[in-house]
Design a protein around this motif. Sequence first.
Motif, PDB file in Angstrom:
ATOM      1  N   ALA A  95      75.691 -65.472 -21.057  1.00 58.70           N
ATOM      2  CA  ALA A  95      74.410 -65.434 -21.764  1.00 58.70           C
ATOM      3  C   ALA A  95      73.838 -64.023 -21.753  1.00 58.70           C
ATOM      4  O   ALA A  95      73.337 -63.526 -22.780  1.00 58.70           O
ATOM      5  N   ALA A  96      73.888 -63.357 -20.606  1.00 60.17           N
ATOM      6  CA  ALA A  96      73.379 -61.991 -20.510  1.00 60.17           C
ATOM      7  C   ALA A  96      74.183 -61.048 -21.395  1.00 60.17           C
ATOM      8  O   ALA A  96      73.616 -60.156 -22.051  1.00 60.17           O
ATOM      9  N   ALA A  97      75.497 -61.233 -21.427  1.00 60.90           N
ATOM     10  CA  ALA A  97      76.339 -60.396 -22.285  1.00 60.90           C
ATOM     11  C   ALA A  97      75.988 -60.585 -23.754  1.00 60.90           C
ATOM     12  O   ALA A  97      75.924 -59.616 -24.529  1.00 60.90           O
ATOM     13  N   ASN A  98      75.758 -61.827 -24.150  1.00 60.76           N
ATOM     14  CA  ASN A  98      75.403 -62.112 -25.541  1.00 60.76           C
ATOM     15  C   ASN A  98      74.080 -61.465 -25.924  1.00 60.76           C
ATOM     16  O   ASN A  98      73.941 -60.901 -27.020  1.00 60.76           O
ATOM     17  N   VAL A  99      73.085 -61.552 -25.039  1.00 59.24           N
ATOM     18  CA  VAL A  99      71.779 -60.953 -25.332  1.00 59.24           C
ATOM     19  C   VAL A  99      71.879 -59.431 -25.334  1.00 59.24           C
ATOM     20  O   VAL A  99      71.293 -58.760 -26.197  1.00 59.24           O
ATOM     21  N   ALA A 100      72.629 -58.870 -24.409  1.00 55.67           N
ATOM     22  CA  ALA A 100      72.795 -57.421 -24.377  1.00 55.67           C
ATOM     23  C   ALA A 100      73.420 -56.908 -25.676  1.00 55.67           C
ATOM     24  O   ALA A 100      73.057 -55.833 -26.165  1.00 55.67           O
ATOM     25  N   ALA A 101      74.321 -57.680 -26.238  1.00 52.97           N
ATOM     26  CA  ALA A 101      74.991 -57.265 -27.470  1.00 52.97           C
ATOM     27  C   ALA A 101      74.020 -57.103 -28.641  1.00 52.97           C
ATOM     28  O   ALA A 101      74.313 -56.401 -29.606  1.00 52.97           O
ATOM     29  N   THR A 102      72.840 -57.716 -28.543  1.00 51.49           N
ATOM     30  CA  THR A 102      71.832 -57.575 -29.604  1.00 51.49           C
ATOM     31  C   THR A 102      71.070 -56.263 -29.493  1.00 51.49           C
ATOM     32  O   THR A 102      70.301 -55.911 -30.394  1.00 51.49           O
ATOM     33  N   GLY A 103      71.238 -55.563 -28.367  1.00 46.46           N
ATOM     34  CA  GLY A 103      70.511 -54.324 -28.146  1.00 46.46           C
ATOM     35  C   GLY A 103      69.162 -54.514 -27.484  1.00 46.46           C
ATOM     36  O   GLY A 103      68.437 -53.535 -27.246  1.00 46.46           O
ATOM     37  N   GLN A 104      68.805 -55.756 -27.142  1.00 49.39           N
ATOM     38  CA  GLN A 104      67.481 -56.018 -26.576  1.00 49.39           C
ATOM     39  C   GLN A 104      67.399 -55.737 -25.081  1.00 49.39           C
ATOM     40  O   GLN A 104      66.305 -55.729 -24.522  1.00 49.39           O
TER      41      GLN A 104
ATOM     42  N   CYS B 170      72.331 -49.315 -16.241  1.00 50.56           N
ATOM     43  CA  CYS B 170      72.337 -50.196 -17.421  1.00 50.56           C
ATOM     44  C   CYS B 170      72.031 -49.405 -18.688  1.00 50.56           C
ATOM     45  O   CYS B 170      71.163 -48.528 -18.700  1.00 50.56           O
ATOM     46  N   THR B 171      72.741 -49.745 -19.754  1.00 50.41           N
ATOM     47  CA  THR B 171      72.541 -49.111 -21.056  1.00 50.41           C
ATOM     48  C   THR B 171      72.251 -50.183 -22.089  1.00 50.41           C
ATOM     49  O   THR B 171      73.003 -51.158 -22.201  1.00 50.41           O
ATOM     50  N   ALA B 172      71.156 -50.033 -22.819  1.00 51.31           N
ATOM     51  CA  ALA B 172      70.785 -51.024 -23.827  1.00 51.31           C
ATOM     52  C   ALA B 172      71.935 -51.263 -24.791  1.00 51.31           C
ATOM     53  O   ALA B 172      72.584 -50.316 -25.260  1.00 51.31           O
ATOM     54  N   GLY B 173      72.233 -52.530 -25.063  1.00 55.36           N
ATOM     55  CA  GLY B 173      73.313 -52.886 -25.972  1.00 55.36           C
ATOM     56  C   GLY B 173      74.643 -53.130 -25.295  1.00 55.36           C
ATOM     57  O   GLY B 173      75.610 -53.508 -25.960  1.00 55.36           O
ATOM     58  N   GLU B 174      74.695 -52.930 -23.958  1.00 56.18           N
ATOM     59  CA  GLU B 174      75.964 -53.068 -23.247  1.00 56.18           C
ATOM     60  C   GLU B 174      75.826 -54.036 -22.067  1.00 56.18           C
ATOM     61  O   GLU B 174      74.768 -54.132 -21.447  1.00 56.18           O
ATOM     62  N   TRP B 175      76.936 -54.743 -21.776  1.00 56.46           N
ATOM     63  CA  TRP B 175      77.056 -55.572 -20.579  1.00 56.46           C
ATOM     64  C   TRP B 175      78.350 -55.202 -19.884  1.00 56.46           C
ATOM     65  O   TRP B 175      79.367 -54.929 -20.531  1.00 56.46           O
ATOM     66  N   ARG B 176      78.313 -55.171 -18.542  1.00 55.23           N
ATOM     67  CA  ARG B 176      79.482 -54.807 -17.769  1.00 55.23           C
ATOM     68  C   ARG B 176      79.512 -55.666 -16.516  1.00 55.23           C
ATOM     69  O   ARG B 176      78.468 -56.013 -15.952  1.00 55.23           O
ATOM     70  N   ALA B 177      80.702 -56.027 -16.060  1.00 58.39           N
ATOM     71  CA  ALA B 177      80.870 -56.772 -14.819  1.00 58.39           C
ATOM     72  C   ALA B 177      81.544 -55.885 -13.778  1.00 58.39           C
ATOM     73  O   ALA B 177      82.460 -55.115 -14.097  1.00 58.39           O
ATOM     74  N   TYR B 178      81.075 -55.995 -12.551  1.00 54.96           N
ATOM     75  CA  TYR B 178      81.665 -55.251 -11.438  1.00 54.96           C
ATOM     76  C   TYR B 178      81.874 -56.186 -10.250  1.00 54.96           C
ATOM     77  O   TYR B 178      80.954 -56.912  -9.851  1.00 54.96           O
ATOM     78  N   ASN B 179      83.073 -56.139  -9.667  1.00 58.90           N
ATOM     79  CA  ASN B 179      83.309 -56.813  -8.392  1.00 58.90           C
ATOM     80  C   ASN B 179      82.730 -55.971  -7.264  1.00 58.90           C
ATOM     81  O   ASN B 179      82.814 -54.733  -7.296  1.00 58.90           O
ATOM     82  N   VAL B 180      82.157 -56.645  -6.268  1.00 49.18           N
ATOM     83  CA  VAL B 180      81.609 -55.930  -5.112  1.00 49.18           C
ATOM     84  C   VAL B 180      82.162 -56.577  -3.846  1.00 49.18           C
ATOM     85  O   VAL B 180      81.770 -57.675  -3.457  1.00 49.18           O
ATOM     86  N   GLY B 181      83.101 -55.887  -3.226  1.00 47.28           N
ATOM     87  CA  GLY B 181      83.693 -56.346  -1.980  1.00 47.28           C
ATOM     88  C   GLY B 181      84.240 -55.155  -1.225  1.00 47.28           C
ATOM     89  O   GLY B 181      84.393 -54.066  -1.788  1.00 47.28           O
ATOM     90  N   SER B 182      84.530 -55.345   0.029  1.00 43.58           N
ATOM     91  CA  SER B 182      85.030 -54.233   0.842  1.00 43.58           C
ATOM     92  C   SER B 182      86.505 -53.958   0.582  1.00 43.58           C
ATOM     93  O   SER B 182      86.984 -52.852   0.830  1.00 43.58           O
ATOM     94  N   GLY B 183      87.244 -54.988   0.124  1.00 40.83           N
ATOM     95  CA  GLY B 183      88.678 -54.848  -0.043  1.00 40.83           C
ATOM     96  C   GLY B 183      89.452 -55.005   1.256  1.00 40.83           C
ATOM     97  O   GLY B 183      90.685 -54.936   1.260  1.00 40.83           O
ATOM     98  N   ARG B 184      88.741 -55.233   2.358  1.00 39.51           N
ATOM     99  CA  ARG B 184      89.403 -55.374   3.658  1.00 39.51           C
ATOM    100  C   ARG B 184      89.890 -56.808   3.850  1.00 39.51           C
ATOM    101  O   ARG B 184      89.156 -57.757   3.597  1.00 39.51           O
ATOM    102  N   GLU B 185      91.113 -56.957   4.328  1.00 39.14           N
ATOM    103  CA  GLU B 185      91.671 -58.287   4.590  1.00 39.14           C
ATOM    104  C   GLU B 185      91.181 -58.770   5.957  1.00 39.14           C
ATOM    105  O   GLU B 185      91.562 -58.238   6.985  1.00 39.14           O
ATOM    106  N   THR B 186      90.342 -59.795   5.935  1.00 44.10           N
ATOM    107  CA  THR B 186      89.749 -60.307   7.174  1.00 44.10           C
ATOM    108  C   THR B 186      90.022 -61.789   7.280  1.00 44.10           C
ATOM    109  O   THR B 186      89.552 -62.573   6.449  1.00 44.10           O
ATOM    110  N   SER B 187      90.767 -62.188   8.291  1.00 43.78           N
ATOM    111  CA  SER B 187      91.037 -63.605   8.492  1.00 43.78           C
ATOM    112  C   SER B 187      89.878 -64.257   9.241  1.00 43.78           C
ATOM    113  O   SER B 187      89.047 -63.585   9.862  1.00 43.78           O
TER     114      SER B 187
END
Length: 312
Positions: free
Chosen positions: A147-156, A226-243
């Motif tokens: 939904a956020a990506a769709n709204v961002a695509a309108t430039g709003q 953030c830039t008007a008209g654009e949506w982006r996804a980012y993963n946020v993790g340490s990348g460390r393997e922890t059992s």
Amino acid sequence: MRVLVTGAAGFLGHAVVAALAYRGHEPVAFVRDASTAPRQAAATAVGSLEDPASLRAAVHGVDGVCHLAARARVRESLTDPVSYWRTNVGGTLNLLDALTDRETPASLVLASTAAVYGTPETQPINEDAPIAPTNPYGATKAAADLAAANVAATGQLGAISLRAFNIAGAVDGCHDRDLTRLIPKVLAVQAGLAGELGLNGDGTAVRDFVHVADMAHAFVLAVEACTAGEWRAYNVGSGRETSINDVLTAAEQVTGRPVRTKRNPPANEPRVLLADSRRIRDELGWQALNSDLLRILSDGWNALTSTYAAPE
């Protein structure tokens, strides 16, 4: 920037408000009860995601929004999916509606989750992995992202979704009180606030833990980017393997006592879930500076025991 933080009263919300204030921004805490607003908030707005009028009033005059308010328990979402769709999707739509009823585009950063990916075979998981949630929680978060990506695509507006893996630790004495999560439950057991930790299988399942301070910093970087008209996804993790066993060993080291556990049969859950966070590192300059396991547990333990006296 003047930044509205929905869900500011929560564990992550406190950390995001603190990180925004430290960076020189003006965080506005959006909460149901003014008494729960973090002390670092520059202002407080009282309302809820289910109240469109309060959202429209709250977004007036802000430059951006960090949207954290949500239901976030996987198992609960399986038994009460309607509430998850109502809050996580309906509430986000109410916020998007309020943000589009403005003269100037705002920045929007959504607290998303690795649960949108389900259980992909390829590890670590990058942002190009298929969206394939296996529970209503992940499905509602995927829908909110779209939904956020769709709204961002309108430039709003300009929007970024931050897909968190496992957040833990503490900032400014505010620890996670959700005992459905592994690290808060382990620390509660160690503090005498819970009887024992139920451990599914042999404890060799691997997860990715990120310190709440590092997660909060990701929100600051994202709302600035953030830039008007654009949506982006980012993963946020340490990348460390922890059992899970690694968590238990570290908890015993931090607290000085063995963790009481109850061994249960193996559960139907993925053996490995790891984040590929190269995109946010490369594009926003984010780093997991605080996400060492011992640091995560020590900060959580210190915050917990400053509130409750641990038994000898």
